[in-house]
Write a protein that holds these residues in place. Structure first.
Motif, PDB file in Angstrom:
ATOM      1  N   LEU A   2       0.715  -1.303  -0.045  1.00  0.00           N
ATOM      2  CA  LEU A   2       0.069  -0.161  -0.209  1.00  0.00           C
ATOM      3  C   LEU A   2       0.876   1.274   0.061  1.00  0.00           C
ATOM      4  O   LEU A   2       0.299   2.398  -0.187  1.00  0.00           O
ATOM      5  CB  LEU A   2      -0.844   0.168   1.264  1.00  0.00           C
ATOM      6  N   CYS A   3       2.019   1.349   0.322  1.00  0.00           N
ATOM      7  CA  CYS A   3       3.011   2.297   0.655  1.00  0.00           C
ATOM      8  C   CYS A   3       3.975   2.509  -0.698  1.00  0.00           C
ATOM      9  O   CYS A   3       4.424   1.725  -1.164  1.00  0.00           O
ATOM     10  CB  CYS A   3       3.693   2.118   1.788  1.00  0.00           C
ATOM     11  N   SER A   4       4.385   3.799  -0.672  1.00  0.00           N
ATOM     12  CA  SER A   4       5.306   4.398  -1.733  1.00  0.00           C
ATOM     13  C   SER A   4       6.617   4.299  -0.702  1.00  0.00           C
ATOM     14  O   SER A   4       7.742   4.351  -1.406  1.00  0.00           O
ATOM     15  CB  SER A   4       5.039   5.582  -2.347  1.00  0.00           C
ATOM     16  N   ALA A   5       6.460   4.359   0.424  1.00  0.00           N
ATOM     17  CA  ALA A   5       7.759   4.579   1.398  1.00  0.00           C
ATOM     18  C   ALA A   5       7.327   4.130   2.633  1.00  0.00           C
ATOM     19  O   ALA A   5       6.010   3.990   3.266  1.00  0.00           O
ATOM     20  CB  ALA A   5       8.082   6.010   1.496  1.00  0.00           C
ATOM     21  N   LEU A   6       8.185   3.297   3.531  1.00  0.00           N
ATOM     22  CA  LEU A   6       7.863   2.595   4.663  1.00  0.00           C
ATOM     23  C   LEU A   6       9.179   2.518   5.391  1.00  0.00           C
ATOM     24  O   LEU A   6      10.186   2.042   4.984  1.00  0.00           O
ATOM     25  CB  LEU A   6       7.268   0.990   4.354  1.00  0.00           C
ATOM     26  N   HIS A   7       9.151   2.827   6.881  1.00  0.00           N
ATOM     27  CA  HIS A   7      10.367   2.813   7.721  1.00  0.00           C
ATOM     28  C   HIS A   7      10.053   2.070   8.626  1.00  0.00           C
ATOM     29  O   HIS A   7       9.138   2.095   9.437  1.00  0.00           O
ATOM     30  CB  HIS A   7      10.613   4.346   8.031  1.00  0.00           C
ATOM     31  N   VAL A   8      10.761   1.022   8.976  1.00  0.00           N
ATOM     32  CA  VAL A   8      10.707  -0.003   9.948  1.00  0.00           C
ATOM     33  C   VAL A   8      12.219   0.023  10.622  1.00  0.00           C
ATOM     34  O   VAL A   8      12.905  -0.376  10.183  1.00  0.00           O
ATOM     35  CB  VAL A   8      10.399  -1.266   9.331  1.00  0.00           C
ATOM     36  N   PRO A   9      12.154   0.546  11.909  1.00  0.00           N
ATOM     37  CA  PRO A   9      13.227   0.493  12.641  1.00  0.00           C
ATOM     38  C   PRO A   9      13.879  -0.729  12.763  1.00  0.00           C
ATOM     39  O   PRO A   9      13.312  -2.076  12.922  1.00  0.00           O
ATOM     40  CB  PRO A   9      12.868   1.009  14.311  1.00  0.00           C
ATOM     41  N   ASP A  10      15.393  -0.840  13.039  1.00  0.00           N
ATOM     42  CA  ASP A  10      15.795  -2.154  13.054  1.00  0.00           C
ATOM     43  C   ASP A  10      15.682  -2.629  14.549  1.00  0.00           C
ATOM     44  O   ASP A  10      15.793  -3.953  14.480  1.00  0.00           O
ATOM     45  CB  ASP A  10      17.441  -1.955  13.093  1.00  0.00           C
ATOM     46  N   ARG A  11      15.455  -2.102  15.456  1.00  0.00           N
ATOM     47  CA  ARG A  11      15.496  -2.452  17.107  1.00  0.00           C
ATOM     48  C   ARG A  11      14.338  -1.866  17.720  1.00  0.00           C
ATOM     49  O   ARG A  11      13.718  -0.793  17.529  1.00  0.00           O
ATOM     50  CB  ARG A  11      16.650  -2.070  17.707  1.00  0.00           C
ATOM     51  N   PRO A  12      13.560  -2.740  18.424  1.00  0.00           N
ATOM     52  CA  PRO A  12      12.260  -2.184  19.233  1.00  0.00           C
ATOM     53  C   PRO A  12      12.749  -1.486  20.467  1.00  0.00           C
ATOM     54  O   PRO A  12      13.983  -1.420  20.864  1.00  0.00           O
ATOM     55  CB  PRO A  12      11.880  -3.585  19.782  1.00  0.00           C
ATOM     56  N   GLU A  13      11.638  -0.558  20.894  1.00  0.00           N
ATOM     57  CA  GLU A  13      11.933   0.239  22.032  1.00  0.00           C
ATOM     58  C   GLU A  13      11.171  -0.437  23.397  1.00  0.00           C
ATOM     59  O   GLU A  13      10.503  -1.736  22.910  1.00  0.00           O
ATOM     60  CB  GLU A  13      11.309   1.462  21.933  1.00  0.00           C
ATOM     61  N   LEU A  14      11.256  -0.013  24.447  1.00  0.00           N
ATOM     62  CA  LEU A  14      10.654  -0.416  25.670  1.00  0.00           C
ATOM     63  C   LEU A  14       9.548   0.584  25.995  1.00  0.00           C
ATOM     64  O   LEU A  14       9.907   1.791  26.198  1.00  0.00           O
ATOM     65  CB  LEU A  14      11.810  -0.750  26.731  1.00  0.00           C
ATOM     66  N   LEU A  15       8.618   0.101  25.818  1.00  0.00           N
ATOM     67  CA  LEU A  15       7.140   0.917  26.172  1.00  0.00           C
ATOM     68  C   LEU A  15       6.749   0.424  27.806  1.00  0.00           C
ATOM     69  O   LEU A  15       6.337  -0.622  27.853  1.00  0.00           O
ATOM     70  CB  LEU A  15       5.871   0.325  24.988  1.00  0.00           C
TER      71      LEU A  15
END
Length: 407
Positions: A273-286
């Protein structure tokens, strides 16, 4: 499919002074809400309602109904922001084969966003006056579909299934019943949840009330955002214990793998669905008041004019609430849970006439009806899962709604 109580919709949105506490303005009849950090939307009354038919095309049918309804509306919107003009609140069942998915366009919506506030009315009636919320009184709990030992046994069965290679992960939910002395006023639950869990999205749609930490999608113009949560631990007894638990969660191979699966499922759904998509390499802690989660914020830009419901349709169910691979996980859920989840773990949120909106996954929630409520919690089961630990995690998640009921 639909009942349009006011047709055509005659919609007027005007700027108003800061209402401060949005939830305090709600009357006691069937409130609608979507609140985070005090901002968001609340609504009441019904201008139109759709009971969405079951089946794989339900999101398309819901979108088409809304498009027809909004295209025929007479809209006077002096605010022109996401959430202004006519808005539909919605809740979809987790299982496409289950009945109960609904969309409602309230007669009145009061909203605040980015320092601006507005009031939307449909028709001539400006709405009902708020009355003081009523406490539910003493709460008595009972087993839901399964007792705790029975649910642990189902978790053990799922672990054995995973170890055979039939699937990588499955999310198993359990329910708990609650009975109050008096009718449960959703506004009491909403106020407590919004105060204690400001980082979450506090919602109310069709008797489904909760505070979810998981944003399925925010759609603004062509920009989209999703917050993926998978991997959980309870809070510690103090700062040092809390930090140690968070570090252990971050280092856990089981939890990191669970999180990778969840992020991959979202990325796979959004990429077409996207022309651009950013997925971080590492998760954060919520870090929330009751638990800590591994979290990844995915952002992107849509390549066409898809509405938020199109994005929801592509994403649901994610691995965070179903499992991996999806088909095998859904089969195990139907076999082992033994219950209808209803709206639990399904999409919940709102959409406006521009196709913008915010939808979460209905976690940390309860279905409320009269004096009774059905509470839900779920856990991601992996090959290394321990049934007793999963039960403890589910109980920690159930405490969110127990707090909302008891105060």
């Amino acid at each position: 499919m639909s009942v349009a109580l006011i047709r055509p919709l005659v919609v007027r949105t005007v700027a108003v002074s800061n209402p401060r506490d949005l939830l305090a303005r709600l009357p006691d009849a069937a409130p609608y809400a979507w609140i985070r950090h005090g901002d968001g939307l609340v609504g009441w009354g019904e201008a139109a309602r759709a009971v969405v038919p079951t089946g794989p095309g339900r999101f398309d049918r819901a979108r088409d109904w809304l498009s027809s309804l909004f295209d025929g509306a007479r809209i006077d919107d002096e605010v022109a922001m996401p959430g202004s003009g006519p808005v539909a609140f919605g809740s979809f069942t987790f299982d496409a084969a289950a009945e109960g998915s609904t969309l409602v366009v309230p007669r009145v919506v009061l909203a605040r966003r980015a320092g601006r506030s507005w009031l939307t009315t449909i028709g001539d009636d400006s709405g009902d006056l708020a009355t003081p919320p009523a406490e539910p009184g003493r709460i008595r709990y009972g087993d839901g579909t399964l007792t705790a030992p029975e649910w642990e046994h189902r978790v053990a069965q799922a672990v054995r299934r995973i170890k055979t290679g039939a699937l990588d992960k499955v999310v198993l939910a359990r329910d708990l019943t609650a009975t109050a002395d008096r009718d449960i006023d959703p506004r009491v639950l909403l106020a407590r949840l919004a105060e204690r869990y400001p980082e979450c999205y506090t919602f109310s749609v069709g008797g489904l009330v909760g505070a979810t930490p998981e944003l399925l999608v925010r759609h603004t113009g062509k920009s989209i955002e999703s917050l993926v949560l998978a991997g959980t631990t309870t809070r510690g007894s103090g700062a040092a214990d809390d930090a140690a638990r968070g570090a252990a969660l971050y280092a856990s191979a089981k939890d990191r793998h669970e999180h990778v699966c969840a992020v991959a499922s979202v990325q796979e759904a959004l990429a077409p669905l996207c022309s651009a998509l950013h997925v971080p390499d590492r998760p954060e802690l919520l870090v929330l008041p009751n638990v800590q989660h591994l979290a990844t914020r995915v952002t992107g830009r849509l390549s066409d004019g898809a509405s938020v419901l199109d994005v929801v349709a592509a994403m649901h169910p994610t691995a965070a609430v179903g499992g991996t691979p999806t088909g095998a996980a859904l089969g195990v859920i139907r076999e082992l849970e033994g219950m209808d989840r209803g709206g639990y773990a399904g999409p919940v949120g709102w959409i406006d006439s521009r196709g913008d909106g915010e939808w979460g996954i209905a976690l940390r929630s309860a279905q409320v009806s009269g004096r009774r409520a059905r509470l839900f919690a779920g856990c991601g089961i992996m090959a290394g899962s321990d049934p007793a630990a999963e039960l403890a995690e589910a109980q920690a998640k159930l405490r969110v709604m127990q707090y909302a009921l008891e105060g």
